[in-house]
Design a protein around this motif. Sequence first.
Motif, PDB file in Angstrom:
ATOM      1  N   THR A 482       6.432  20.600  -3.523  1.00 37.00           N
ATOM      2  CA  THR A 482       5.683  19.657  -2.683  1.00 37.00           C
ATOM      3  C   THR A 482       5.787  19.952  -1.184  1.00 37.00           C
ATOM      4  N   PRO A 483       6.976  20.187  -0.620  1.00 36.02           N
ATOM      5  CA  PRO A 483       7.027  20.457   0.835  1.00 36.02           C
ATOM      6  C   PRO A 483       6.194  21.668   1.244  1.00 36.02           C
ATOM      7  N   MET A 485       3.498  22.778  -0.364  1.00 39.29           N
ATOM      8  CA  MET A 485       2.075  22.492  -0.556  1.00 39.29           C
ATOM      9  C   MET A 485       1.534  21.507   0.474  1.00 39.29           C
ATOM     10  N   GLN A 486       2.403  20.629   0.999  1.00 40.49           N
ATOM     11  CA  GLN A 486       1.931  19.649   1.976  1.00 40.49           C
ATOM     12  C   GLN A 486       1.394  20.308   3.230  1.00 40.49           C
ATOM     13  N   ALA A 487       1.916  21.478   3.549  1.00 36.79           N
ATOM     14  CA  ALA A 487       1.471  22.176   4.755  1.00 36.79           C
ATOM     15  C   ALA A 487       0.185  22.956   4.528  1.00 36.79           C
ATOM     16  N   ALA A 490      -5.851  21.142   1.398  1.00 43.21           N
ATOM     17  CA  ALA A 490      -5.981  20.539   0.068  1.00 43.21           C
ATOM     18  C   ALA A 490      -6.719  21.453  -0.895  1.00 43.21           C
ATOM     19  N   GLN A 527       2.083  13.574  -6.656  1.00 45.57           N
ATOM     20  CA  GLN A 527       3.021  13.630  -5.528  1.00 45.57           C
ATOM     21  C   GLN A 527       2.288  13.888  -4.213  1.00 45.57           C
ATOM     22  N   LEU A 528       1.253  14.695  -4.265  1.00 45.13           N
ATOM     23  CA  LEU A 528       0.500  15.050  -3.058  1.00 45.13           C
ATOM     24  C   LEU A 528      -0.658  14.099  -2.782  1.00 45.13           C
TER      25      LEU A 528
END
Length: 593
Positions: A482-483, A485-487, A490, A527-528
């Motif tokens: 997740t960390p 992919m958050q950057a 989308a 989660q995202l």
Amino acid sequence: MQAISALLGAYRAEVGLIILAIMFVEFVRERYSPTVISVLGACTYAALGLIDEKGLFSVFSNSAPLTIGAMFVLAGALIRTGTLNRVADFIMARAEKHPRLAIAEVMLGATAASAFLNNTPVVVVLIPIIFKLAQVTGVPVKKLMMPLSIVAVLGGCITLIGTSTNLIVAGIAAEQGMTPFGIFDIAPYGLAGMVVGLATLVSLSFLLPSDPPAISGEDGGNAQDYLTELVVPHDSDLIGREIGSLTVFGRSAVLIGLKRSGQILRGDLSGEELHRGDRLIVRADGTAIMTLREGRQFELGIAADSETSASEGTVIEAMIAPSHPSIGERLMDIPFLHALRVRIIGINRARHLPGPDLADARVRGADRLLIAGSDDAMRALRDNPNLMGVDISRTRAYRRNKAWIAIIAMAAVILLSALDIVSIGLGAFIAVGIILVTRCIDAEEAWSAIDGDVLVLIFAMLAVGLALEQAGSVALMVGWITPVMQAAPAWTLVFIVYFAALILSELLSNNAVAALMTPITIALADQLGADPRPLVIALMIGASACFATPIGYQTNALVYAAGDYRFADFVRIGVPLNLTVGLAVCSMLVLLG
């Protein structure tokens, strides 16, 4: 023991991932089949308490594997009723008139058929046709065989029932609370991949090898073809008819000669009129011979007396023992033919057909015979020490008069599920009931049409996936990802899921990859805060559209052996296909998702 329990309690998620890593290593090493590894993995999770008993057995309530089994049976009914055989015969007739056009028709037909049928039997049926097309057109067989697998895989990505992988992912997604997928929900993305894939295949066709296969004697015939003879009865209504007007000949029954008054005529015999007592020398597979036997238009094979009929009694298969005293003699002179009331209705020999006709074929060790006769005669043959493996033939005649039922049943499943009147699973089960009660296929044959290895693999991997969830391994992996992919933008999620599934499926079983990645993908989307539906579709297609290795998909393995390809042949064509198809599918998902 308490220390181990405490360790498992504290590091359940990590232990779950360690077991998964060991399974992946074993998948790649291929010391055991994927099914065995999956079952052992599921057992390990259960033994360590990483999945509880209720969870372990709950996977058997998943509708996806059961739906896949039902679709296997429906495809088996289409084969049993001769539907696929008739289609293949039509293709061959077209090929004789328009050979070049027939290649395009076969490829497009395979694509369309694979959208609604399991693509493995489609490819199996079409492999001998590809050999024939190569002979007729002069196009090297290696330039046709690999494209056959490619178009079958592309076709399977168009609908939800096109591949078992699609049904597995859809079933897990529904259990996780997602809106159920309809049969054509993935069609826009599968069609985009198909169009781009076909265009890429055509443009890269010059990279396909053109050397002939090293497999000698392969002419598109079936390895189980028999030499047989059709005798025109003295009172037959076929007398006077031209051979070309007969409907009994096709891909599975080929006329190779006419024996009349002791002489054998070859070549084009379509204009010859049938006379009483004519013997048509035919190459046919076992199913075609049994169909001809039930049709009773001809007498089959050879016998010591004319009163023994092939249509009476039962049919057995037997192999000539190497010690048989008739080795090297004519088949007509084999002793049991004169001692018992039987007819030999076919002889099969590895690599080629014996000849010149059934009676004069010289007996060799390991020749296989189809023999018709009474029960008493069959018992005597079982006691014959010069015959091996004597048993009732499992080959059955086509039930062509039931073909319309099988076709309507399959069409109804597709139509009713497309209109959202019934689910795919329920429709498939009702259709199975209909084809069984109408005897399109016998129960024993229906269950044998189910690929049990595939179903066990799916159930085992569903258990592994659930174990990873219960152990917290899925949450742990999502927490790691997740960390990162958050950057990222989308839209890149779709590409990452697609190509991760693709790379894993090139090395491992695509069904196993689908069962493992689905819960991880859905959890990552939650989660995202992303919509999981485009990601799940990307996983479906990415796990199936594998072209770069012969082990990436089952049809690849089939043509790999049949066409005698090298591993590098798949890499050379498959890698560009993987990239272009993946980009097309993912771009469409981003645009429409």
